[in-house]
Design a protein around this motif. Structure first.
Motif, PDB file in Angstrom:
ATOM      1  N   ILE A 205       0.993  -1.579   0.000  1.00 32.87           N
ATOM      2  CA  ILE A 205       0.200  -0.025  -0.074  1.00 32.87           C
ATOM      3  C   ILE A 205       0.884   1.335  -0.647  1.00 32.87           C
ATOM      4  O   ILE A 205       0.853   2.332  -0.735  1.00 32.87           O
ATOM      5  CB  ILE A 205      -1.075  -0.230   1.182  1.00 32.87           C
ATOM      6  N   LEU A 206       1.888   1.208   0.713  1.00 30.46           N
ATOM      7  CA  LEU A 206       3.046   2.340   1.142  1.00 30.46           C
ATOM      8  C   LEU A 206       3.532   2.067   0.296  1.00 30.46           C
ATOM      9  O   LEU A 206       3.695   3.795  -0.526  1.00 30.46           O
ATOM     10  CB  LEU A 206       3.627   2.452   2.114  1.00 30.46           C
ATOM     11  N   SER A 207       3.396   1.828  -1.043  1.00 33.03           N
ATOM     12  CA  SER A 207       5.010   1.839  -2.092  1.00 33.03           C
ATOM     13  C   SER A 207       4.182   2.751  -2.967  1.00 33.03           C
ATOM     14  O   SER A 207       5.367   3.649  -3.403  1.00 33.03           O
ATOM     15  CB  SER A 207       4.786   0.259  -3.334  1.00 33.03           C
ATOM     16  N   ILE A 208       3.089   3.175  -3.113  1.00 36.76           N
ATOM     17  CA  ILE A 208       2.999   4.022  -3.864  1.00 36.76           C
ATOM     18  C   ILE A 208       2.842   5.459  -3.349  1.00 36.76           C
ATOM     19  O   ILE A 208       3.215   6.442  -4.087  1.00 36.76           O
ATOM     20  CB  ILE A 208       1.441   4.302  -4.304  1.00 36.76           C
ATOM     21  N   CYS A 229      11.004   3.483  -9.281  1.00 37.00           N
ATOM     22  CA  CYS A 229      11.741   2.062  -8.195  1.00 37.00           C
ATOM     23  C   CYS A 229      12.450   2.515  -6.868  1.00 37.00           C
ATOM     24  O   CYS A 229      12.455   0.843  -6.573  1.00 37.00           O
ATOM     25  CB  CYS A 229      13.440   2.887  -8.809  1.00 37.00           C
ATOM     26  N   VAL A 230      11.772   3.418  -6.389  1.00 36.17           N
ATOM     27  CA  VAL A 230      11.769   3.012  -5.091  1.00 36.17           C
ATOM     28  C   VAL A 230      10.139   2.463  -4.220  1.00 36.17           C
ATOM     29  O   VAL A 230      10.184   0.943  -3.584  1.00 36.17           O
ATOM     30  CB  VAL A 230      11.796   4.092  -4.244  1.00 36.17           C
ATOM     31  N   MET A 231       9.743   2.255  -5.375  1.00 45.40           N
ATOM     32  CA  MET A 231       8.127   1.955  -5.338  1.00 45.40           C
ATOM     33  C   MET A 231       8.118   0.347  -5.722  1.00 45.40           C
ATOM     34  O   MET A 231       7.658  -0.334  -4.757  1.00 45.40           O
ATOM     35  CB  MET A 231       6.985   2.193  -6.402  1.00 45.40           C
ATOM     36  N   PHE A 232       8.672  -0.294  -6.680  1.00 43.94           N
ATOM     37  CA  PHE A 232       9.574  -1.385  -7.190  1.00 43.94           C
ATOM     38  C   PHE A 232       9.937  -2.483  -5.849  1.00 43.94           C
ATOM     39  O   PHE A 232       9.958  -3.492  -5.921  1.00 43.94           O
ATOM     40  CB  PHE A 232       9.930  -1.512  -8.259  1.00 43.94           C
ATOM     41  N   PHE A 233      10.769  -1.504  -5.420  1.00 48.71           N
ATOM     42  CA  PHE A 233      11.706  -2.080  -4.543  1.00 48.71           C
ATOM     43  C   PHE A 233      10.883  -2.791  -3.211  1.00 48.71           C
ATOM     44  O   PHE A 233      11.316  -3.386  -3.331  1.00 48.71           O
ATOM     45  CB  PHE A 233      12.838  -1.226  -3.407  1.00 48.71           C
ATOM     46  N   MET A 234      10.402  -1.679  -2.238  1.00 52.82           N
ATOM     47  CA  MET A 234       9.443  -1.835  -1.651  1.00 52.82           C
ATOM     48  C   MET A 234       8.376  -3.155  -2.528  1.00 52.82           C
ATOM     49  O   MET A 234       7.762  -3.513  -1.296  1.00 52.82           O
ATOM     50  CB  MET A 234       8.208  -0.919  -1.413  1.00 52.82           C
ATOM     51  N   ILE A 235       8.063  -2.987  -3.672  1.00 49.23           N
ATOM     52  CA  ILE A 235       6.925  -4.558  -3.197  1.00 49.23           C
ATOM     53  C   ILE A 235       7.805  -5.493  -3.458  1.00 49.23           C
ATOM     54  O   ILE A 235       7.176  -6.169  -3.032  1.00 49.23           O
ATOM     55  CB  ILE A 235       6.384  -4.089  -5.314  1.00 49.23           C
ATOM     56  N   ALA A 236       9.292  -5.544  -3.820  1.00 46.56           N
ATOM     57  CA  ALA A 236      10.120  -6.543  -4.347  1.00 46.56           C
ATOM     58  C   ALA A 236      10.308  -6.775  -2.592  1.00 46.56           C
ATOM     59  O   ALA A 236      10.088  -8.395  -1.846  1.00 46.56           O
ATOM     60  CB  ALA A 236      11.475  -6.299  -4.356  1.00 46.56           C
TER      61      ALA A 236
END
Length: 326
Positions: A205-208, A229-236
């Motif tokens: 949720i917070l990745s966005i 890039c930060v968003m994808f790292f948080m999802i990962a």
């Protein structure tokens, strides 16, 4: 095999608890417990009722020398695979190995677009002497290499198929005492599983948030790409936490046939698996086709959150239709 053992075997084969069987027979759970511990014997009317509920002959229930399950219409039911403690532990161990291999592939897939986004952000500010064309080509090549590595990890999981087939695809029953061991293990890991699940959902949720913050404040295009890039790292990170935890939780649930693996949920799960097998490859094809056609990788990522919400809606619709038919 005595009557008590046959009741236990049939009840577990149907995936019922003592409470479930008691409710179907109109007796107390204590009565079923006494029958299964051989402390008492059901009267003839109860045995006839039990035979009808399980779909077996009364001869099978009453005669100790008949050990092969016989249905009411005279057909012999196939023997159910018996799983001992070592086999059950081996299954959990294999599922853990598969999850650790799978999560590597998943992380590579999720992060495959990160090098492209990062290089494009560098090209925007003319850092590292990168122009947009070089950044795009280099990023796409890196992405394809990462996807290829991810596929190799997914393929590797096939080496375990034969070992887990008898448990995941065939009917089975745990040997006496094994179910209680794994039920206790499931209870022990449940708090940890829910904690990891909540952390992962929070990260998703917070990745966005970083991307939305920069976009709302009209940040530069290179900063927007970096926030993606930060968003994808948080999802990962969320996936890295939840995939192994879910694998362990689901392995225990399948062994004791509870939750999503209860027999009454079996058909519904098959439909969801069939939908997922069609839906996600189609979504990947749409994502790649749209991305390569427009070369707007900073925009096409929206396919994934929208696709996830749509999949959840489709699953909910399937459940509603099933309930209406029932």
């Amino acid at each position: 095999m005595i009557l008590a053992d046959k009741i236990i075997k049939l009840r577990k084969q149907f995936g019922w608890s003592q409470e479930d069987l008691a409710e179907k027979m109109g007796v107390s759970r204590q009565s079923v417990s006494k029958w299964e511990s051989a402390n008492s014997i059901p009267d003839i009317n109860k045995i006839i009722n039990m035979a009808e509920i399980f779909g077996v002959t009364t001869d099978y229930l009453l005669k100790d020398d008949i050990e092969t399950i016989q249905s009411i219409d005279g057909e012999i039911e196939p023997e159910v695979n018996s799983v001992n403690l070592n086999q059950a532990n081996r299954y959990v161990e294999i599922k853990d190995q598969i999850s650790r291999i799978t999560v590597k592939g998943v992380l590579l897939c999720v992060c495959s677009v990160v090098p492209l986004l990062f290089m494009l952000s560098m090209a925007q500010t003319e850092q590292m002497n990168l122009d947009s064309k070089t950044a795009t080509v280099s990023g796409i090549i890196t992405m394809l290499v990462m996807v290829a590595l991810a596929v190799s990890f997914f393929v590797r999981t096939g080496q375990f198929s034969n070992e887990i087939y008898s448990i995941e695809k065939d009917d089975f029953e745990l040997e006496y005492g094994v179910r209680s061991i794994f039920k206790e293990k499931l209870q022990q890991i449940t708090p940890s599983y829910h904690k990891k699940l909540s952390i992962s959902i929070g990260l998703f949720i917070l990745s966005i948030v970083p991307f939305m913050y920069v976009a709302i404040n009209e940040g530069t295009s290179d900063l927007i790409l970096k926030m993606l890039c930060v968003m994808f790292f948080m999802i990962a990170t969320g996936l890295y936490i939840i995939v192994p935890a879910s694998a362990e939780y689901n392995a225990y649930s399948l062994l004791i046939k509870e939750g999503d693996y209860h027999p009454r949920n079996k058909e519904e799960n098959k439909k969801i698996e069939a939908l997922a097998g069609f839906y996600w490859p189609l979504l990947i094809a749409i994502y790649l086709g749209w991305s390569f056609w427009t070369m707007r990788w900073d925009v096409t990522w929206i396919v994934w959150p929208v696709g996830a919400v749509l999949f959840a809606a489709l699953v909910g619709l399937m459940e509603m239709i099933t309930k209406d038919r029932e």
